[in-house]
Design an enzyme around this catalytic site. Structure first.
Site, PDB file in Angstrom:
ATOM      1  CB  SER A 141      41.693  73.171  41.892  1.00  0.00           C
ATOM      2  OG  SER A 141      42.949  73.269  41.253  1.00  0.00           O
ATOM      3  CE1 TYR A 164      39.417  72.789  36.793  1.00  0.00           C
ATOM      4  CE2 TYR A 164      41.326  73.846  37.793  1.00  0.00           C
ATOM      5  CZ  TYR A 164      40.480  72.756  37.686  1.00  0.00           C
ATOM      6  OH  TYR A 164      40.677  71.644  38.473  1.00  0.00           O
TER       7      TYR A 164
HETATM    8  N1  LIG Z   1      43.749  66.092  37.879  1.00  0.00           N
HETATM    9  C1  LIG Z   1      44.154  67.194  38.503  1.00  0.00           C
HETATM   10  O1  LIG Z   1      45.328  67.554  38.424  1.00  0.00           O
HETATM   11  C2  LIG Z   1      43.206  67.996  39.338  1.00  0.00           C
HETATM   12  C3  LIG Z   1      43.741  68.976  40.197  1.00  0.00           C
HETATM   13  C4  LIG Z   1      42.858  69.732  40.965  1.00  0.00           C
HETATM   14  C5  LIG Z   1      41.507  69.515  40.890  1.00  0.00           C
HETATM   15  N2  LIG Z   1      41.019  68.557  40.042  1.00  0.00           N
HETATM   16  C6  LIG Z   1      39.578  68.363  40.000  1.00  0.00           C
HETATM   17  O2  LIG Z   1      39.307  67.008  40.297  1.00  0.00           O
HETATM   18  C7  LIG Z   1      38.024  66.671  39.768  1.00  0.00           C
HETATM   19  C8  LIG Z   1      38.136  65.338  39.053  1.00  0.00           C
HETATM   20  O3  LIG Z   1      38.990  65.506  37.935  1.00  0.00           O
HETATM   21  P1  LIG Z   1      39.957  64.362  37.362  1.00  0.00           P
HETATM   22  O4  LIG Z   1      41.336  64.839  37.511  1.00  0.00           O
HETATM   23  O5  LIG Z   1      39.587  63.034  37.927  1.00  0.00           O
HETATM   24  O6  LIG Z   1      39.600  64.485  35.817  1.00  0.00           O
HETATM   25  P2  LIG Z   1      38.816  63.511  34.844  1.00  0.00           P
HETATM   26  O7  LIG Z   1      38.637  64.249  33.593  1.00  0.00           O
HETATM   27  O8  LIG Z   1      39.527  62.193  34.817  1.00  0.00           O
HETATM   28  O9  LIG Z   1      37.411  63.284  35.583  1.00  0.00           O
HETATM   29  C9  LIG Z   1      36.358  64.210  35.531  1.00  0.00           C
HETATM   30  C10 LIG Z   1      35.067  63.449  35.347  1.00  0.00           C
HETATM   31  O10 LIG Z   1      33.964  64.369  35.400  1.00  0.00           O
HETATM   32  C11 LIG Z   1      33.026  63.966  34.418  1.00  0.00           C
HETATM   33  N3  LIG Z   1      32.171  65.088  34.021  1.00  0.00           N
HETATM   34  C12 LIG Z   1      32.520  66.177  33.289  1.00  0.00           C
HETATM   35  N4  LIG Z   1      31.456  66.955  33.073  1.00  0.00           N
HETATM   36  C13 LIG Z   1      30.406  66.360  33.700  1.00  0.00           C
HETATM   37  C14 LIG Z   1      29.037  66.679  33.820  1.00  0.00           C
HETATM   38  N5  LIG Z   1      28.516  67.795  33.256  1.00  0.00           N
HETATM   39  N6  LIG Z   1      28.232  65.836  34.521  1.00  0.00           N
HETATM   40  C15 LIG Z   1      28.737  64.698  35.065  1.00  0.00           C
HETATM   41  N7  LIG Z   1      30.030  64.338  34.970  1.00  0.00           N
HETATM   42  C16 LIG Z   1      30.860  65.154  34.284  1.00  0.00           C
HETATM   43  C17 LIG Z   1      33.882  63.482  33.256  1.00  0.00           C
HETATM   44  O11 LIG Z   1      33.125  62.659  32.371  1.00  0.00           O
HETATM   45  C18 LIG Z   1      34.991  62.750  33.977  1.00  0.00           C
HETATM   46  O12 LIG Z   1      34.711  61.364  34.133  1.00  0.00           O
HETATM   47  C19 LIG Z   1      37.603  67.842  38.892  1.00  0.00           C
HETATM   48  O13 LIG Z   1      36.680  68.646  39.591  1.00  0.00           O
HETATM   49  C20 LIG Z   1      38.906  68.586  38.673  1.00  0.00           C
HETATM   50  O14 LIG Z   1      38.685  69.942  38.390  1.00  0.00           O
HETATM   51  C21 LIG Z   1      41.831  67.790  39.275  1.00  0.00           C
END
Ligand SMILES: NC(=O)c1ccc[n+]([C@@H]2O[C@H](COP(=O)([O-])OP(=O)(O)OC[C@H]3O[C@@H](n4cnc5c(N)ncnc54)[C@H](O)[C@@H]3O)[C@@H](O)[C@H]2O)c1
Length: 258
Positions: free
Chosen positions: A143, A156
Protein backbone atom coordinates in the site's frame (compact mmCIF):
# COMPACT_ATOMS: atom_id res chain seq x y z
CA UNK A 1 -3.17 -11.01 -24.93
CA UNK A 2 -2.71 -14.51 -23.53
CA UNK A 3 0.26 -14.14 -21.22
CA UNK A 4 -1.05 -16.83 -18.85
CA UNK A 5 -2.17 -19.60 -21.19
CA UNK A 6 -1.43 -22.93 -19.50
CA UNK A 7 -0.54 -21.17 -16.26
CA UNK A 8 -2.08 -21.38 -12.83
CA UNK A 9 -2.64 -18.29 -10.70
CA UNK A 10 -3.68 -18.25 -7.06
CA UNK A 11 -5.43 -15.08 -5.85
CA UNK A 12 -6.03 -14.50 -2.13
CA UNK A 13 -8.64 -12.00 -1.04
CA UNK A 14 -10.37 -13.10 -4.24
CA UNK A 15 -13.83 -12.13 -3.02
CA UNK A 16 -12.76 -8.51 -2.41
CA UNK A 17 -12.57 -5.63 -4.85
CA UNK A 18 -8.95 -5.87 -6.01
CA UNK A 19 -8.84 -9.69 -5.82
CA UNK A 20 -11.97 -10.03 -7.92
CA UNK A 21 -10.54 -7.75 -10.62
CA UNK A 22 -7.28 -9.74 -10.61
CA UNK A 23 -9.19 -13.03 -10.96
CA UNK A 24 -10.97 -11.66 -14.03
CA UNK A 25 -7.75 -10.26 -15.48
CA UNK A 26 -5.73 -13.49 -15.09
CA UNK A 27 -8.63 -15.52 -16.52
CA UNK A 28 -9.01 -13.16 -19.50
CA UNK A 29 -5.35 -13.82 -20.32
CA UNK A 30 -5.70 -17.59 -20.25
CA UNK A 31 -4.93 -18.61 -16.66
CA UNK A 32 -6.63 -21.23 -14.56
CA UNK A 33 -7.40 -19.30 -11.38
CA UNK A 34 -7.60 -20.51 -7.79
CA UNK A 35 -9.76 -18.05 -5.85
CA UNK A 36 -9.02 -18.02 -2.11
CA UNK A 37 -10.89 -16.06 0.55
CA UNK A 38 -12.11 -16.32 4.12
CA UNK A 39 -15.51 -15.08 2.97
CA UNK A 40 -16.55 -18.41 1.48
CA UNK A 41 -20.08 -17.22 0.71
CA UNK A 42 -18.67 -14.51 -1.57
CA UNK A 43 -16.35 -16.76 -3.58
CA UNK A 44 -19.16 -17.48 -6.06
CA UNK A 45 -18.67 -13.98 -7.47
CA UNK A 46 -14.98 -14.72 -8.06
CA UNK A 47 -15.82 -18.00 -9.82
CA UNK A 48 -18.38 -16.16 -11.97
CA UNK A 49 -15.81 -13.47 -12.83
CA UNK A 50 -13.21 -16.08 -13.80
CA UNK A 51 -15.61 -18.17 -15.89
CA UNK A 52 -17.15 -15.03 -17.39
CA UNK A 53 -13.67 -14.04 -18.59
CA UNK A 54 -13.23 -17.44 -20.22
CA UNK A 55 -11.08 -19.06 -17.54
CA UNK A 56 -11.23 -22.19 -15.42
CA UNK A 57 -11.91 -21.57 -11.73
CA UNK A 58 -11.36 -23.35 -8.46
CA UNK A 59 -12.56 -21.74 -5.25
CA UNK A 60 -10.89 -22.58 -1.95
CA UNK A 61 -12.24 -21.05 1.27
CA UNK A 62 -9.24 -20.43 3.51
CA UNK A 63 -7.96 -18.21 6.29
CA UNK A 64 -4.53 -16.91 5.22
CA UNK A 65 -3.38 -16.75 8.85
CA UNK A 66 -3.76 -20.52 9.24
CA UNK A 67 -0.74 -22.45 7.96
CA UNK A 68 -2.67 -25.68 7.33
CA UNK A 69 -5.21 -23.76 5.24
CA UNK A 70 -2.47 -21.95 3.31
CA UNK A 71 -0.75 -25.26 2.58
CA UNK A 72 -4.24 -26.49 1.66
CA UNK A 73 -4.88 -23.85 -1.01
CA UNK A 74 -1.47 -24.47 -2.58
CA UNK A 75 -2.09 -28.24 -2.58
CA UNK A 76 -5.57 -27.75 -4.00
CA UNK A 77 -4.07 -25.75 -6.89
CA UNK A 78 -1.52 -28.47 -7.62
CA UNK A 79 -4.09 -31.26 -7.40
CA UNK A 80 -6.56 -29.48 -9.68
CA UNK A 81 -4.16 -28.01 -12.24
CA UNK A 82 -0.78 -29.73 -11.71
CA UNK A 83 1.30 -26.61 -11.11
CA UNK A 84 1.51 -23.15 -9.52
CA UNK A 85 2.90 -20.24 -11.54
CA UNK A 86 1.54 -17.12 -9.84
CA UNK A 87 0.52 -16.10 -6.33
CA UNK A 88 -1.28 -12.78 -5.93
CA UNK A 89 -0.82 -12.53 -2.16
CA UNK A 90 -3.53 -9.93 -1.67
CA UNK A 91 -5.83 -10.71 1.27
CA UNK A 92 -5.74 -7.90 3.82
CA UNK A 93 -7.73 -6.04 6.43
CA UNK A 94 -7.70 -2.40 7.46
CA UNK A 95 -8.32 -2.92 11.19
CA UNK A 96 -9.99 -0.21 13.21
CA UNK A 97 -9.32 3.53 13.01
CA UNK A 98 -7.84 5.21 16.09
CA UNK A 99 -4.77 7.14 17.21
CA UNK A 100 -1.86 4.85 18.09
CA UNK A 101 -2.13 5.48 21.83
CA UNK A 102 -5.81 4.48 21.82
CA UNK A 103 -5.52 1.57 19.40
CA UNK A 104 -6.75 -1.81 20.72
CA UNK A 105 -4.34 -4.72 21.10
CA UNK A 106 -6.92 -7.04 19.60
CA UNK A 107 -7.19 -5.06 16.36
CA UNK A 108 -3.41 -4.60 16.20
CA UNK A 109 -2.89 -8.38 16.45
CA UNK A 110 -5.56 -9.10 13.81
CA UNK A 111 -4.05 -6.67 11.32
CA UNK A 112 -0.56 -8.09 11.77
CA UNK A 113 -1.85 -11.67 11.57
CA UNK A 114 -3.67 -11.21 8.25
CA UNK A 115 -1.45 -8.66 6.54
CA UNK A 116 1.98 -9.93 7.63
CA UNK A 117 1.68 -13.56 8.75
CA UNK A 118 -0.79 -14.26 5.90
CA UNK A 119 1.59 -12.86 3.27
CA UNK A 120 4.57 -14.68 4.80
CA UNK A 121 2.72 -18.02 4.86
CA UNK A 122 1.67 -17.53 1.24
CA UNK A 123 5.30 -17.10 0.18
CA UNK A 124 6.45 -19.96 2.42
CA UNK A 125 4.05 -22.50 0.93
CA UNK A 126 3.66 -21.27 -2.67
CA UNK A 127 7.34 -20.72 -3.48
CA UNK A 128 8.30 -24.43 -3.23
CA UNK A 129 5.35 -25.33 -5.50
CA UNK A 130 6.53 -22.71 -8.02
CA UNK A 131 10.08 -24.03 -7.89
CA UNK A 132 8.67 -27.50 -8.60
CA UNK A 133 6.88 -25.99 -11.64
CA UNK A 134 10.11 -24.42 -12.95
CA UNK A 135 9.69 -20.93 -11.45
CA UNK A 136 6.99 -18.36 -10.93
CA UNK A 137 5.98 -14.92 -9.75
CA UNK A 138 4.63 -13.69 -6.43
CA UNK A 139 2.96 -10.29 -6.23
CA UNK A 140 2.18 -9.02 -2.74
CA UNK A 141 -0.30 -6.25 -2.04
CA UNK A 142 1.34 -3.58 0.08
CA UNK A 143 0.00 0.00 0.00
CA UNK A 144 1.11 3.62 -0.10
CA UNK A 145 0.67 3.14 3.67
CA UNK A 146 3.64 0.76 3.36
CA UNK A 147 5.77 3.61 2.00
CA UNK A 148 4.58 6.51 4.19
CA UNK A 149 3.19 6.78 7.70
CA UNK A 150 -0.61 6.96 8.04
CA UNK A 151 -2.57 8.67 10.83
CA UNK A 152 -5.25 6.53 12.49
CA UNK A 153 -4.22 3.23 10.92
CA UNK A 154 -0.73 2.78 12.35
CA UNK A 155 -0.91 -1.05 12.59
CA UNK A 156 -2.07 -1.19 8.98
CA UNK A 157 0.80 1.09 7.93
CA UNK A 158 3.26 -1.02 9.95
CA UNK A 159 1.89 -4.21 8.38
CA UNK A 160 2.31 -2.87 4.86
CA UNK A 161 5.88 -1.72 5.62
CA UNK A 162 6.41 -5.33 6.74
CA UNK A 163 5.02 -6.57 3.42
CA UNK A 164 7.69 -4.44 1.73
CA UNK A 165 10.36 -6.14 3.89
CA UNK A 166 9.02 -9.60 3.14
CA UNK A 167 8.91 -8.78 -0.56
CA UNK A 168 12.52 -7.64 -0.75
CA UNK A 169 13.82 -10.45 1.47
CA UNK A 170 11.94 -13.15 -0.43
CA UNK A 171 13.20 -11.73 -3.73
CA UNK A 172 16.79 -12.05 -2.52
CA UNK A 173 16.34 -15.58 -1.18
CA UNK A 174 14.47 -16.84 -4.26
CA UNK A 175 16.36 -14.95 -6.99
CA UNK A 176 18.30 -17.94 -8.28
CA UNK A 177 15.32 -20.31 -8.07
CA UNK A 178 13.31 -18.62 -10.84
CA UNK A 179 10.72 -17.15 -8.47
CA UNK A 180 10.33 -13.36 -8.67
CA UNK A 181 8.71 -11.42 -5.81
CA UNK A 182 7.34 -7.88 -6.10
CA UNK A 183 4.71 -5.73 -4.44
CA UNK A 184 2.12 -3.23 -5.56
CA UNK A 185 1.44 -0.17 -3.39
CA UNK A 186 -1.99 1.25 -4.17
CA UNK A 187 -3.39 4.57 -2.97
CA UNK A 188 -7.17 4.61 -2.32
CA UNK A 189 -8.96 2.19 -4.63
CA UNK A 190 -12.74 1.93 -5.04
CA UNK A 191 -13.46 -1.09 -2.82
CA UNK A 192 -15.20 -2.02 0.45
CA UNK A 193 -12.00 -1.17 2.33
CA UNK A 194 -12.17 2.53 1.50
CA UNK A 195 -15.90 2.65 2.27
CA UNK A 196 -15.03 1.20 5.68
CA UNK A 197 -12.28 3.77 6.37
CA UNK A 198 -14.46 6.65 5.16
CA UNK A 199 -17.22 5.52 7.54
CA UNK A 200 -14.79 5.16 10.48
CA UNK A 201 -13.45 8.67 9.95
CA UNK A 202 -16.54 10.47 8.74
CA UNK A 203 -19.50 8.69 10.31
CA UNK A 204 -22.53 10.32 8.70
CA UNK A 205 -20.17 12.53 6.68
CA UNK A 206 -18.39 9.63 4.98
CA UNK A 207 -19.10 11.13 1.55
CA UNK A 208 -17.26 14.33 2.55
CA UNK A 209 -14.26 12.30 3.71
CA UNK A 210 -14.25 10.46 0.41
CA UNK A 211 -14.30 13.80 -1.46
CA UNK A 212 -11.42 15.14 0.67
CA UNK A 213 -9.35 11.97 0.16
CA UNK A 214 -9.87 12.18 -3.60
CA UNK A 215 -8.89 15.86 -3.65
CA UNK A 216 -5.58 15.01 -1.94
CA UNK A 217 -4.65 12.78 -4.86
CA UNK A 218 -2.93 14.57 -7.77
CA UNK A 219 -5.30 12.94 -10.27
CA UNK A 220 -8.28 13.91 -8.05
CA UNK A 221 -9.85 10.45 -8.01
CA UNK A 222 -9.52 7.01 -6.43
CA UNK A 223 -8.11 4.19 -8.51
CA UNK A 224 -10.24 1.37 -9.92
CA UNK A 225 -9.58 -2.28 -9.05
CA UNK A 226 -8.99 -3.14 -12.71
CA UNK A 227 -6.17 -0.58 -12.82
CA UNK A 228 -4.38 -2.43 -10.00
CA UNK A 229 -5.10 -5.77 -11.69
CA UNK A 230 -3.38 -4.58 -14.87
CA UNK A 231 -0.15 -3.82 -12.97
CA UNK A 232 -0.36 -7.10 -11.06
CA UNK A 233 -0.79 -9.05 -14.31
CA UNK A 234 2.25 -7.32 -15.82
CA UNK A 235 4.41 -8.11 -12.77
CA UNK A 236 3.17 -11.71 -12.75
CA UNK A 237 3.90 -12.17 -16.46
CA UNK A 238 7.12 -13.04 -18.27
CA UNK A 239 7.22 -9.44 -19.54
CA UNK A 240 8.51 -8.56 -16.07
CA UNK A 241 11.24 -11.21 -16.20
CA UNK A 242 14.00 -8.87 -14.93
CA UNK A 243 11.91 -7.34 -12.14
CA UNK A 244 12.19 -8.71 -8.62
CA UNK A 245 12.31 -7.19 -5.15
CA UNK A 246 10.57 -4.01 -6.30
CA UNK A 247 7.70 -2.00 -4.85
CA UNK A 248 5.35 -0.34 -7.33
CA UNK A 249 3.21 2.61 -6.26
CA UNK A 250 -0.06 2.73 -8.17
CA UNK A 251 -1.36 5.92 -6.68
CA UNK A 252 -2.41 8.63 -9.12
CA UNK A 253 0.76 10.54 -8.26
CA UNK A 254 0.24 10.52 -4.47
CA UNK A 255 3.83 9.60 -3.55
CA UNK A 256 5.37 11.82 -6.25
CA UNK A 257 5.39 14.84 -3.92
CA UNK A 258 3.24 17.68 -2.68
N1 LIG B 1 -8.80 -0.43 -1.36
C1 LIG B 1 -7.72 0.31 -1.15
O1 LIG B 1 -7.81 1.54 -1.17
C2 LIG B 1 -6.39 -0.32 -0.91
C3 LIG B 1 -5.24 0.50 -0.98
C4 LIG B 1 -4.00 -0.08 -0.74
C5 LIG B 1 -3.90 -1.42 -0.47
N2 LIG B 1 -5.03 -2.19 -0.42
C6 LIG B 1 -4.87 -3.60 -0.13
O2 LIG B 1 -5.46 -4.34 -1.18
C7 LIG B 1 -5.79 -5.64 -0.70
C8 LIG B 1 -7.20 -5.98 -1.15
O3 LIG B 1 -8.09 -5.10 -0.51
P1 LIG B 1 -9.46 -4.58 -1.16
O4 LIG B 1 -9.35 -3.12 -1.31
O5 LIG B 1 -9.82 -5.40 -2.35
O6 LIG B 1 -10.44 -4.83 0.07
P2 LIG B 1 -11.60 -5.87 0.29
O7 LIG B 1 -12.01 -5.75 1.69
O8 LIG B 1 -12.63 -5.67 -0.79
O9 LIG B 1 -10.90 -7.29 0.01
C9 LIG B 1 -10.11 -7.95 0.96
C10 LIG B 1 -10.45 -9.42 0.92
O10 LIG B 1 -9.58 -10.14 1.81
C11 LIG B 1 -10.35 -11.13 2.46
N3 LIG B 1 -9.73 -11.53 3.73
C12 LIG B 1 -9.65 -10.80 4.87
N4 LIG B 1 -9.07 -11.52 5.84
C13 LIG B 1 -8.76 -12.73 5.29
C14 LIG B 1 -8.17 -13.91 5.80
N5 LIG B 1 -7.75 -13.99 7.08
N6 LIG B 1 -8.02 -14.97 4.97
C15 LIG B 1 -8.47 -14.91 3.69
N7 LIG B 1 -9.05 -13.82 3.15
C16 LIG B 1 -9.21 -12.74 3.95
C17 LIG B 1 -11.71 -10.47 2.69
O11 LIG B 1 -12.72 -11.44 2.94
C18 LIG B 1 -11.89 -9.70 1.40
O12 LIG B 1 -12.61 -10.45 0.42
C19 LIG B 1 -5.58 -5.61 0.81
O13 LIG B 1 -4.35 -6.21 1.13
C20 LIG B 1 -5.55 -4.12 1.11
O14 LIG B 1 -4.83 -3.85 2.29
C21 LIG B 1 -6.26 -1.67 -0.64
Amino acid sequence: MSRFTGRVAIVTGAAGGIGLAACARFASEGASVVAVDLASADLGAAVAAIEGAGGTALSVPADVTNSAQVAGYVNAAREAFGRVDVLFNNAGIEGTYAPMIEYSEESFDQVIAVNVRGVWLGIKYAAPAMIASGGGSIVNTASVAGLLGSRGISPYSASKHAVAGLTKSAALELATSGVRVNAVCPAPIETRMMRSLEAYIGGDDADDIRKRFAERLPVQRYGEPHEVAALVAFLASDEASYITGSLYPIDGGFTAGR
